[in-house]
Design an enzyme around this catalytic site. Structure first.
Site, mmCIF file in Angstrom:
data_model
loop_
_atom_site.group_PDB
_atom_site.id
_atom_site.type_symbol
_atom_site.label_atom_id
_atom_site.label_comp_id
_atom_site.label_asym_id
_atom_site.label_seq_id
_atom_site.Cartn_x
_atom_site.Cartn_y
_atom_site.Cartn_z
ATOM 1 N N PRO A 28 40.545 33.621 41.500
ATOM 2 C CA PRO A 28 41.503 32.835 40.710
ATOM 3 C C PRO A 28 42.748 33.666 40.415
ATOM 4 O O PRO A 28 42.640 34.815 39.992
ATOM 5 C CB PRO A 28 40.718 32.531 39.420
ATOM 6 C CG PRO A 28 39.658 33.592 39.340
ATOM 7 C CD PRO A 28 39.325 33.954 40.751
ATOM 8 N N HIS A 175 35.987 30.443 32.643
ATOM 9 C CA HIS A 175 36.632 31.762 32.530
ATOM 10 C C HIS A 175 36.079 32.479 31.301
ATOM 11 O O HIS A 175 36.497 32.237 30.179
ATOM 12 C CB HIS A 175 38.147 31.591 32.419
ATOM 13 C CG HIS A 175 38.934 32.848 32.685
ATOM 14 N ND1 HIS A 175 38.381 34.115 32.582
ATOM 15 C CD2 HIS A 175 40.217 33.037 33.057
ATOM 16 C CE1 HIS A 175 39.320 35.017 32.886
ATOM 17 N NE2 HIS A 175 40.431 34.389 33.173
ATOM 18 N N HIS A 178 38.103 38.964 30.924
ATOM 19 C CA HIS A 178 39.468 39.459 30.708
ATOM 20 C C HIS A 178 40.046 39.258 29.308
ATOM 21 O O HIS A 178 41.255 39.096 29.168
ATOM 22 C CB HIS A 178 40.420 38.822 31.742
ATOM 23 C CG HIS A 178 40.083 39.184 33.144
ATOM 24 N ND1 HIS A 178 40.433 38.425 34.225
ATOM 25 C CD2 HIS A 178 39.407 40.244 33.646
ATOM 26 C CE1 HIS A 178 39.973 38.984 35.338
ATOM 27 N NE2 HIS A 178 39.348 40.085 35.007
ATOM 28 N N TYR A 180 39.936 36.773 27.160
ATOM 29 C CA TYR A 180 40.360 35.448 26.686
ATOM 30 C C TYR A 180 39.318 34.889 25.716
ATOM 31 O O TYR A 180 38.424 35.614 25.273
ATOM 32 C CB TYR A 180 40.664 34.541 27.887
ATOM 33 C CG TYR A 180 41.814 35.114 28.702
ATOM 34 C CD1 TYR A 180 43.088 35.218 28.131
ATOM 35 C CD2 TYR A 180 41.628 35.630 29.980
ATOM 36 C CE1 TYR A 180 44.150 35.800 28.834
ATOM 37 C CE2 TYR A 180 42.682 36.209 30.685
ATOM 38 C CZ TYR A 180 43.933 36.292 30.107
ATOM 39 O OH TYR A 180 44.967 36.872 30.788
HETATM 40 C C1 LIG Z 1 48.842 37.549 40.001
HETATM 41 C C2 LIG Z 1 47.448 37.625 39.433
HETATM 42 C C3 LIG Z 1 46.962 36.567 38.702
HETATM 43 C C4 LIG Z 1 45.650 36.577 38.216
HETATM 44 N N1 LIG Z 1 45.171 35.479 37.551
HETATM 45 C C5 LIG Z 1 43.860 35.422 37.211
HETATM 46 C C6 LIG Z 1 43.306 34.216 36.682
HETATM 47 O O1 LIG Z 1 43.976 33.184 36.528
HETATM 48 N N2 LIG Z 1 41.990 34.220 36.350
HETATM 49 C C7 LIG Z 1 41.187 35.330 36.524
HETATM 50 O O2 LIG Z 1 39.999 35.288 36.208
HETATM 51 N N3 LIG Z 1 41.690 36.467 37.057
HETATM 52 C C8 LIG Z 1 42.984 36.523 37.425
HETATM 53 N N4 LIG Z 1 43.476 37.655 38.035
HETATM 54 C C9 LIG Z 1 42.529 38.727 38.435
HETATM 55 C C10 LIG Z 1 42.087 38.501 39.893
HETATM 56 O O3 LIG Z 1 41.313 37.325 40.024
HETATM 57 C C11 LIG Z 1 41.256 39.693 40.425
HETATM 58 O O4 LIG Z 1 40.069 39.827 39.676
HETATM 59 C C12 LIG Z 1 42.053 40.988 40.363
HETATM 60 O O5 LIG Z 1 43.309 40.827 40.989
HETATM 61 C C13 LIG Z 1 41.313 42.138 41.031
HETATM 62 O O6 LIG Z 1 40.998 41.814 42.371
HETATM 63 P P1 LIG Z 1 41.882 42.376 43.607
HETATM 64 O O7 LIG Z 1 41.763 43.880 43.537
HETATM 65 O O8 LIG Z 1 41.202 41.799 44.810
HETATM 66 O O9 LIG Z 1 43.279 41.916 43.426
HETATM 67 C C14 LIG Z 1 44.808 37.690 38.464
HETATM 68 C C15 LIG Z 1 45.312 38.781 39.190
HETATM 69 C C16 LIG Z 1 46.601 38.749 39.673
HETATM 70 C C17 LIG Z 1 47.103 39.923 40.494
#
Ligand SMILES: Cc1cc2nc3c(=O)[nH]c(=O)nc-3n(C[C@H](O)[C@H](O)[C@H](O)COP(=O)(O)O)c2cc1C
Length: 373
Positions: A28, A175, A178, A180
């Site tokens: 997400p 969710h 993080h 929330y």
């Molecule tokens: C631009 C952005 C938006 C994100 N929005 C959400 C979100 O809406 N919900 C959520 O659970 N995590 C969110 N995350 C966390 C990501 O889902 C993911 O856990 C995090 O980027 C680490 O994984 P990666 O190393 O593959 O990027 C967001 C991360 C980024 C970079």
């Protein structure tokens, strides 16, 4: 013909009633491009670019109610207008043969009065404000929910899940990560309540458990997943003094629901060891305890993803930033092709194209060098 064995990430997997053709999940990702909290047609382009036959996409965190918002232009799923706006986006993804889950959230105190109806204070488990950090973001002092208001918020989650079904989503992801609202109740650095929603581990998890029960009751356990981050400590002042106990308790709660679809867990922050990112791999006890499908996320690349699937550490791997920047990520992994780099500066801008639908596909590069007559 040379027979090449599929890499572990590209092997099929049966997730509850759903047949997946590979294990590369879109994590997400909040993208702040749903003007007025209404999903826009450009989201159909963005998500269908990332859809593959038998792939799983998890849509960005989506507000369950008008008090749920904490960032600009995030989508909602509480009104009929929003449901109608999601429908063509879900259709576009389904036409490509992918499964599509909606992440439903309430930010709680990770908000400010500008995002709240009538400029009111954000709601939370507590009235403690998040300590301002170097990013310059200031979150308003929240208002502690009264005990008798909590069932209403649980109901908002229930309605959001029902609405997601009406919009055509295959299921929802709660969710619970993080920092929330769910974590503001679960983690003891943020929960300072003295009613039945505070104090003991069981009490602190009560709100999350009621949300899970309500959502499962509404759409069925086989359509519900949850995201949890017990170990994440450096985000939104939400820390638990015993993350292992918290995670184990939540696994027991999920297991109460026969067929609960998936548990999606975020790794602790990565450590840099000898100049290389090291994923801590702390989730194994939870993966062993949970009866459903396990999804791991946080810092994975192709090699690490293949490794953890091969080892049985997880069933599926969710990719955030790499999938954001590579719409054809599963294919690139399959071919071991080079990846586009992500541009952090466009993660959260409101542009309907830039940094959103304009990351190139592998074929685009090929087309550049080929002359078509
Ligand atoms: C631009 C952005 C938006 C994100 N929005 C959400 C979100 O809406 N919900 C959520 O659970 N995590 C969110 N995350 C966390 C990501 O889902 C993911 O856990 C995090 O980027 C680490 O994984 P990666 O190393 O593959 O990027 C967001 C991360 C980024 C970079």
């Amino acid at each position: 013909m040379v027979h090449q064995e599929a890499i572990p990430l590209m092997t099929p997997y049966k997730m509850g009633p759903f047949q997946l053709s590979h294990r590369v999940v879109l994590a997400p990702l909040t993208r702040c491009r749903s003007y007025g909290n209404v999903p826009q047609p450009h989201a159909a382009v963005y998500y269908s670019q990332r859809a593959t036959r038998g792939g799983l996409l998890i849509a960005e965190a989506t507000d369950i109610s008008p008090t749920a918002q904490g960032y600009p232009e995030t989508p909602g799923i509480w009104s009929q207008q929003q449901i109608e706006a999601w429908k063509p986006i879900v259709d576009a993804v389904h036409r490509k043969g992918a499964l599509f889950f909606l992440q439903i959230w309430h930010v709680g105190r990770v908000s400010n009065t500008d995002f709240q109806p009538n400029g009111q204070a954000p709601i939370s488990s507590t009235d403690k404000q998040i300590t301002p950090d170097e990013s310059g973001m200031v979150y308003s002092k929240p208002r502690r929910l009264r005990t008798d208001e909590i069932p209403g918020i649980v109901d908002d989650f229930r309605r959001a899940a029902r609405n997601a079904g009406e919009a055509g989503f295959d299921g929802v992801e709660i969710h619970g990560a993080h920092g929330y609202l769910l974590e503001q109740f679960m983690k003891d650095s943020a929960n300072d309540r003295d009613d039945e929603y505070g104090g003991s581990l069981e009490n602190r998890c009560r709100f999350a458990v009621e949300v899970i029960d309500a959502v499962v009751g509404e759409v069925g356990a086989h359509r519900v997943g949850i995201r949890l981050s017990p170990f994440v400590v450096d985000y939104m002042d939400c820390v638990d003094s015993d993350p292992v106990a918290l995670g184990n308790y939540m696994m027991q709660q999920l297991n109460r629901h026969e067929g609960f679809l998936y548990c999606h867990m975020v790794e602790p922050r990565m450590a840099i060891v000898d100049g290389r990112r090291q994923i801590p791999h702390r989730l194994l006890p939870f993966r062993k305890a949970f009866k459903g499908t396990f999804i791991a996320a946080g810092g994975y690349d192709r090699d690490e993803g293949n490794k953890v699937v091969a080892e049985g550490y997880t069933d599926l791997v969710a990719y955030g930033r790499l999938f954001l920047a590579n719409p054809d990520l599963p294919r690139r992994f399959e071919l071991n092709a080079p990846l586009n780099k992500y541009d952090r500066s466009t993660f959260y801008i409101q542009d309907p194209v830039v940094g959103y639908t304009d990351y190139p596909f592998l074929d685009d590069n090929a087309n550049d060098s080929n002359v078509h007559v």
